[in-house]
Design an enzyme around this catalytic site. Structure first.
Site, PDB file in Angstrom:
ATOM      1  N   TYR A 146       0.720  -1.190  -0.076  1.00  0.00           N
ATOM      2  CA  TYR A 146      -0.110  -0.038  -0.020  1.00  0.00           C
ATOM      3  C   TYR A 146       0.804   1.432  -0.077  1.00  0.00           C
ATOM      4  O   TYR A 146       1.904   1.323   0.838  1.00  0.00           O
ATOM      5  CB  TYR A 146      -0.905  -0.003   1.206  1.00  0.00           C
ATOM      6  CG  TYR A 146      -2.275   0.691   0.941  1.00  0.00           C
ATOM      7  CD1 TYR A 146      -3.034   0.461   0.133  1.00  0.00           C
ATOM      8  CD2 TYR A 146      -2.580   1.824   1.891  1.00  0.00           C
ATOM      9  CE1 TYR A 146      -4.274   1.169   0.129  1.00  0.00           C
ATOM     10  CE2 TYR A 146      -3.466   2.760   1.735  1.00  0.00           C
ATOM     11  CZ  TYR A 146      -4.537   2.283   0.802  1.00  0.00           C
ATOM     12  OH  TYR A 146      -5.516   3.359   0.628  1.00  0.00           O
TER      13      TYR A 146
ATOM     14  N   TRP B   8      -8.595   8.382  -4.303  1.00  0.00           N
ATOM     15  CA  TRP B   8      -8.099   7.730  -3.036  1.00  0.00           C
ATOM     16  C   TRP B   8      -8.554   8.633  -1.856  1.00  0.00           C
ATOM     17  O   TRP B   8      -8.126   9.838  -1.830  1.00  0.00           O
ATOM     18  CB  TRP B   8      -6.566   7.559  -3.592  1.00  0.00           C
ATOM     19  CG  TRP B   8      -6.044   6.845  -1.941  1.00  0.00           C
ATOM     20  CD1 TRP B   8      -6.398   5.820  -1.371  1.00  0.00           C
ATOM     21  CD2 TRP B   8      -4.371   7.146  -1.727  1.00  0.00           C
ATOM     22  NE1 TRP B   8      -5.350   5.555  -0.477  1.00  0.00           N
ATOM     23  CE2 TRP B   8      -4.316   6.221  -0.884  1.00  0.00           C
ATOM     24  CE3 TRP B   8      -3.457   8.111  -2.456  1.00  0.00           C
ATOM     25  CZ2 TRP B   8      -3.064   6.147  -0.144  1.00  0.00           C
ATOM     26  CZ3 TRP B   8      -2.161   7.823  -1.817  1.00  0.00           C
ATOM     27  CH2 TRP B   8      -1.975   6.914  -0.536  1.00  0.00           C
TER      28      TRP B   8
ATOM     29  N   GLY C  55     -10.365   1.359  -7.052  1.00  0.00           N
ATOM     30  CA  GLY C  55     -10.156   0.019  -6.646  1.00  0.00           C
ATOM     31  C   GLY C  55      -9.767  -0.989  -8.140  1.00  0.00           C
ATOM     32  O   GLY C  55     -10.135  -0.428  -9.321  1.00  0.00           O
TER      33      GLY C  55
END
Length: 368
Positions: free
Chosen positions: A84, A300, A275
């Site tokens: 991430y 985001w 996503g």
């Protein structure tokens, strides 16, 4: 698993327990935090460990919180895996969201009091622990009437859905929204916010044996139409003028699913990608740019939070809380998992179960 709702009685019990661990001056003494921690990136089932450690004294701008619940989000899993784009210092307590009850506050803390129900508003604060000390600036007081699960899961999926429906197209003016991954936690929030705002919406899901039950569930949330990916390819709802073509597409899957959605977009519509569950890239035909004037964006929530001002954040959170307290925005399908059974939640989040729309939430109320 039944969830014990927050109440003054519950807080009193917590307070009594904590008092035995706090001296008369308010400094924490002999208070132990049960927490999860990882010291290296990798498979969460292997690198996430349980430990107990003493809680340090409370700083002047800090708040001692006894956690009630914290979800296991895909972003949490990806952070532990080291995949991430948020940097953390190891060792680290995972968890980006959560709700708890304030036990003690530092001498320079105002507007937060013992007994307040609070949520964590900034990521990478470490919510997977039963007792935590947070800086006052990462906490927000929420109403006692707000459900524990709703509060625990408030800052990621509801906010993501809210922003995508607010920032790209004026959907409140009667435009139609289409989304894939509609049974995901974010997808369920999109459907409910659309219903609350009077927005027609088309929802795409993968086919499965229990597809009729899933369709009925999403329709009860407020879905105008629910179609499988195969049905979207052959649907006649647009030709028969049952609904206008969508102007806004929300994509969390990518690959063929996103391509099929953009085929149905109105001229000058846009697609927002937040996503990529299929792990396939978003492929855009040249004609979509030239002849349909389509626009494509990424979203985001973490990046939005870094740039937005307090007024924007307050407006969003207040409206979401209002919708939740009015029962217009319910928590997604979820399963409460006892804190000591954390590996069950991690295992499910890593498998196909983590993509079915069921959210796994660590329940700290069973550890006292």
């Amino acid at each position: 698993m039944a969830l014990i709702p927050y109440s003054k009685t519950l807080y009193s019990a917590f307070k009594s327990y904590a008092t035995n661990c706090v001296n008369i001056k308010g400094a924490v003494r002999n208070l132990t935090s049960k927490q999860l921690v990882y010291s290296e990136f990798g498979d969460p089932l292997h690198v996430v460990k349980y430990r107990e450690c003493q809680v340090p004294p409370l700083g002047s701008q800090e708040v001692l919180v006894r956690m009630l619940a914290a979800p296991v989000n895909p972003a949490d899993i990806n952070t532990i895996q080291g995949k991430y784009p948020v940097k953390v210092n190891l060792p680290c307590v995972p968890g980006n969201e959560g709700v708890g009850i304030v036990e003690e506050v530092g001498k320079e803390v105002s507007r937060i009091c013992p007994g307040n129900k609070v949520i964590v508003t900034k990521p990478v604060q470490g919510t997977w622990r039963d007792i935590a000390i947070f800086n006052k600036d990462v906490l927000r007081v929420v109403p006692d009437s707000l459900g524990t699960v709703e509060a625990a899961t408030l800052t990621v999926n509801p906010c993501t859905a809210y922003r995508m429906l607010s920032d790209f197209k004026p959907v409140k003016d009667g435009l139609v929204v289409i989304q894939n991954g509609a049974n995901s936690a974010c997808g369920q929030n999109v459907i409910q916010i659309c219903k609350a705002w009077g927005i027609k919406n088309i929802n795409i899901v993968r086919n499965r044996p229990e597809i009729n039950e899933l369709k009925k569930y999403l329709e009860c949330l407020g879905a105008t139409y629910v179609l499988t990916e195969e049905e979207l390819r052959s649907t006649n709802i647009f030709k028969e003028k049952k609904i206008d073509k969508p102007s806004l597409a929300l994509n969390c899957v990518g690959g063929k699913s996103s391509l099929e959605m953009l085929r149905h977009l109105q001229h000058s519509g846009c697609m927002v990608t937040y996503g990529g569950m299929s792990r396939d890239p978003v492929s855009i035909p040249t004609s979509a740019f030239i002849f349909k004037n389509l626009s494509f964006f990424g979203f985001w929530m973490t990046a939005w939070n870094e740039k937005a001002d307090l007024v924007q954040k307050d407006e969003m959170i207040n409206e979401i809380i209002s919708l939740m307290c009015e029962a217009k925005l319910k928590s997604p399908v979820h399963q409460m998992v006892k804190f000591e059974n954390f590996q069950e939640a991690l295992q499910n989040a890593l498998t196909v179960k983590g993509y079915t729309g069921c959210k796994y939430i660590l329940d700290f109320t069973k550890t006292c």
